[in-house]
Design a protein around this motif. Structure first.
Motif, PDB file in Angstrom:
ATOM      1  N   GLY A 193       0.793  -1.220   0.000  1.00  0.00           N
ATOM      2  CA  GLY A 193       0.000   0.000   0.000  1.00  0.00           C
ATOM      3  C   GLY A 193       0.824   1.269   0.000  1.00  0.00           C
ATOM      4  O   GLY A 193       0.270   2.372   0.151  1.00  0.00           O
ATOM      5  N   GLY A 194       2.122   1.144  -0.186  1.00  0.00           N
ATOM      6  CA  GLY A 194       2.979   2.316  -0.242  1.00  0.00           C
ATOM      7  C   GLY A 194       3.079   2.868  -1.647  1.00  0.00           C
ATOM      8  O   GLY A 194       2.409   2.406  -2.576  1.00  0.00           O
ATOM      9  N   LYS A 195       3.943   3.856  -1.813  1.00  0.00           N
ATOM     10  CA  LYS A 195       4.090   4.518  -3.105  1.00  0.00           C
ATOM     11  C   LYS A 195       5.559   4.795  -3.376  1.00  0.00           C
ATOM     12  O   LYS A 195       6.300   5.197  -2.473  1.00  0.00           O
ATOM     13  CB  LYS A 195       3.306   5.835  -3.118  1.00  0.00           C
ATOM     14  CG  LYS A 195       3.362   6.573  -4.451  1.00  0.00           C
ATOM     15  CD  LYS A 195       2.485   7.824  -4.422  1.00  0.00           C
ATOM     16  CE  LYS A 195       2.546   8.554  -5.762  1.00  0.00           C
ATOM     17  NZ  LYS A 195       1.697   9.783  -5.750  1.00  0.00           N
ATOM     18  N   VAL A 196       5.971   4.571  -4.615  1.00  0.00           N
ATOM     19  CA  VAL A 196       7.321   4.931  -5.046  1.00  0.00           C
ATOM     20  C   VAL A 196       7.223   6.301  -5.729  1.00  0.00           C
ATOM     21  O   VAL A 196       6.642   6.423  -6.805  1.00  0.00           O
ATOM     22  CB  VAL A 196       7.903   3.869  -6.004  1.00  0.00           C
ATOM     23  CG1 VAL A 196       9.275   4.317  -6.518  1.00  0.00           C
ATOM     24  CG2 VAL A 196       8.018   2.518  -5.307  1.00  0.00           C
ATOM     25  N   TYR A 197       7.806   7.315  -5.089  1.00  0.00           N
ATOM     26  CA  TYR A 197       7.707   8.672  -5.609  1.00  0.00           C
ATOM     27  C   TYR A 197       8.677   8.939  -6.753  1.00  0.00           C
ATOM     28  O   TYR A 197       8.509   9.919  -7.484  1.00  0.00           O
ATOM     29  CB  TYR A 197       7.938   9.686  -4.479  1.00  0.00           C
ATOM     30  CG  TYR A 197       6.673  10.009  -3.722  1.00  0.00           C
ATOM     31  CD1 TYR A 197       5.860  11.067  -4.119  1.00  0.00           C
ATOM     32  CD2 TYR A 197       6.275   9.236  -2.641  1.00  0.00           C
ATOM     33  CE1 TYR A 197       4.683  11.358  -3.442  1.00  0.00           C
ATOM     34  CE2 TYR A 197       5.106   9.526  -1.948  1.00  0.00           C
ATOM     35  CZ  TYR A 197       4.317  10.577  -2.354  1.00  0.00           C
ATOM     36  OH  TYR A 197       3.145  10.858  -1.687  1.00  0.00           O
ATOM     37  N   GLY A 198       9.668   8.092  -6.898  1.00  0.00           N
ATOM     38  CA  GLY A 198      10.590   8.283  -8.002  1.00  0.00           C
ATOM     39  C   GLY A 198      11.881   7.536  -7.772  1.00  0.00           C
ATOM     40  O   GLY A 198      12.089   6.899  -6.730  1.00  0.00           O
ATOM     41  N   SER A 199      12.752   7.597  -8.771  1.00  0.00           N
ATOM     42  CA  SER A 199      14.062   6.973  -8.652  1.00  0.00           C
ATOM     43  C   SER A 199      15.018   7.667  -9.605  1.00  0.00           C
ATOM     44  O   SER A 199      14.595   8.275 -10.590  1.00  0.00           O
ATOM     45  CB  SER A 199      13.996   5.473  -8.969  1.00  0.00           C
ATOM     46  OG  SER A 199      13.699   5.264 -10.338  1.00  0.00           O
TER      47      SER A 199
END
Length: 404
Positions: A193-199
């Motif tokens: 349920g988390g989110k990857v904001y970028g890389s």
């Protein structure tokens, strides 16, 4: 290329006396093990000469094999897939190597995996991380021994997300290992349920991480995850401290960290970091006994990579001795039938996809006040059984796996 290969090769041989006449079942009367490692790059402290030493110790501890001598040779792959592949090909075709081990660097390992299959030998990968080695790139001739990106992602990722930190940003090494680790960890975060904001993808051996760290710092992420290894991890942690990332509210997650790297950075820079590993030198009497002997020769405690080399060599020699041959298919079958037991693993097993199933451990780096002696760096916070730490066969992309 040939001159480069010769210059890169570093041969260390241990010849145990023949215990009787040469047996027809051993090719050339010799069981030859090639340690293909990093002797000059960013993983040289945590693998390298220490991996060769661990292999030497394993051969000496195992003792003679009737009808054959056991020999170790080694080479530096220079973290280049073409050099690693050329070394493997020469070792198999010219030098009579029966098995290649260690192989830090996933790109090199994937290349060696293919050549090993073509030449019908055995590769036991102690140090590369990519879970593709037992996934879509699996081989009947390959074993992924110590850990992988799936286990790192699930043990560390699950723990950090469970603590309430669900929004992540990745600083990722721009090669096979980093891509696999970001992919596997990102999947864990999103499933929870988390989110990857970028890389951001970073070149290996980059001396300056400032632009990448600024992107992470300006993001809305709570966790800055380092999908890096070796000197890149050390530089990222050091520069993150200089930029005040933790003071600004970010949590640093070092997805792959060796105790030699903690030693180099110091506890002030690394305190509180959570990490996953299959081995720590101060876990029990067996690990401490091995570490003491290793330290006497190396003046550093063994990393989990190096301990893995010791275990891989030992398990391979057990299978060779029991099978009375170094024929690849016979020895591989024996290794898969034999439980893995040594100071770092109890009742582990080599699965049909080549994945060794062993317990994994979640550690936290101690504060300077908690550490009581040099190399007293980790405290154990959780033990994750192997069948939970590694990818289930039902989810495997390996074509060797029989799906129900």
């Amino acid at each position: 290329m040939k001159k480069t290969m010769l210059a890169a090769a570093c041969a260390v041989a241990i010849a145990l006396p023949l215990a009787g006449a040469r047996a027809q079942s051993y090719s050339d009367g010799t069981v030859k093990i090639g340690i293909l490692t990093d002797l000059s790059g960013q993983l040289s402290d945590s693998t390298g000469a220490g991996s060769i030493l661990a292999a030497e110790m394993a051969v000496a501890d195992f003792g003679p094999i009737e009808g054959a001598k056991v020999e170790i040779i080694s080479a530096d792959h220079q973290n280049k897939a073409d050099i690693g592949a050329a070394t493997a090909r020469k070792w198999y075709e010219v030098d009579g190597v029966d098995t290649i081990m260690d192989v830090p660097n996933s790109a090199v390992a994937l290349a060696v995996q293919q050549i090993t299959r073509e030449k019908d030998r055995i590769a036991i990968f102690s140090s590369p991380a990519s879970s593709d080695l037992t996934g879509k790139a699996c081989s009947p001739n390959g074993i992924h021994w110590t850990y992988d990106t799936y286990a790192l992602a699930h043990v560390t990722g699950d723990a950090v997300v469970a603590s309430g930190l669900k929004n992540w940003f990745f600083l990722t090494s721009d090669y096979a290992f980093g891509h696999a680790l970001e992919r596997d960890t990102g999947a864990v975060v999103q499933t929870a349920g988390g989110k990857v904001y970028g890389s951001v993808r970073m070149p290996a051996n980059a001396p300056d991480f400032s632009s990448f760290l600024l992107q992470a710092q300006s993001s809305k992420a709570e966790v800055v995850a380092l999908a890096t290894a070796g000197l890149d991890t050390q530089n990222a942690i050091k520069q993150a401290a200089e930029f005040g990332l933790t003071e600004s509210g970010k949590t640093i997650a070092a997805l792959l960290l060796a105790d030699t790297e903690v030693h180099a950075l110091g506890l002030k820079a690394t305190q509180g970091i959570r990490l996953t590993a299959p081995f720590y030198w101060d876990m029990n009497d067996g690990t401490r006994a091995f570490a003491k002997r290793f330290y006497e020769k190396r003046k550093a405690m063994p990393t989990f990579y190096q301990a893995g080399v010791y275990g891989a060599v030992t398990h391979y020699l057990k299978a060779v001795k029991a099978a009375k041959t170094d024929a690849a298919s016979v020895v591989m079958a024996k290794m898969k039938d034999t439980p893995v037991n040594d100071f770092m693993t109890k009742d582990g097993k080599v699965r049909e996809d080549g994945r060794v199933i062993r317990d994994m451990y979640l550690f936290q780096v101690k504060t300077p006040a908690e550490s009581k002696a040099p190399w007293d760096y980790y405290k154990l916070t959780a033990t994750v059984p192997g069948d939970r730490a590694f990818r289930p066969l039902a989810e495997s992309e390996c074509p060797l796996v029989k799906k129900m």
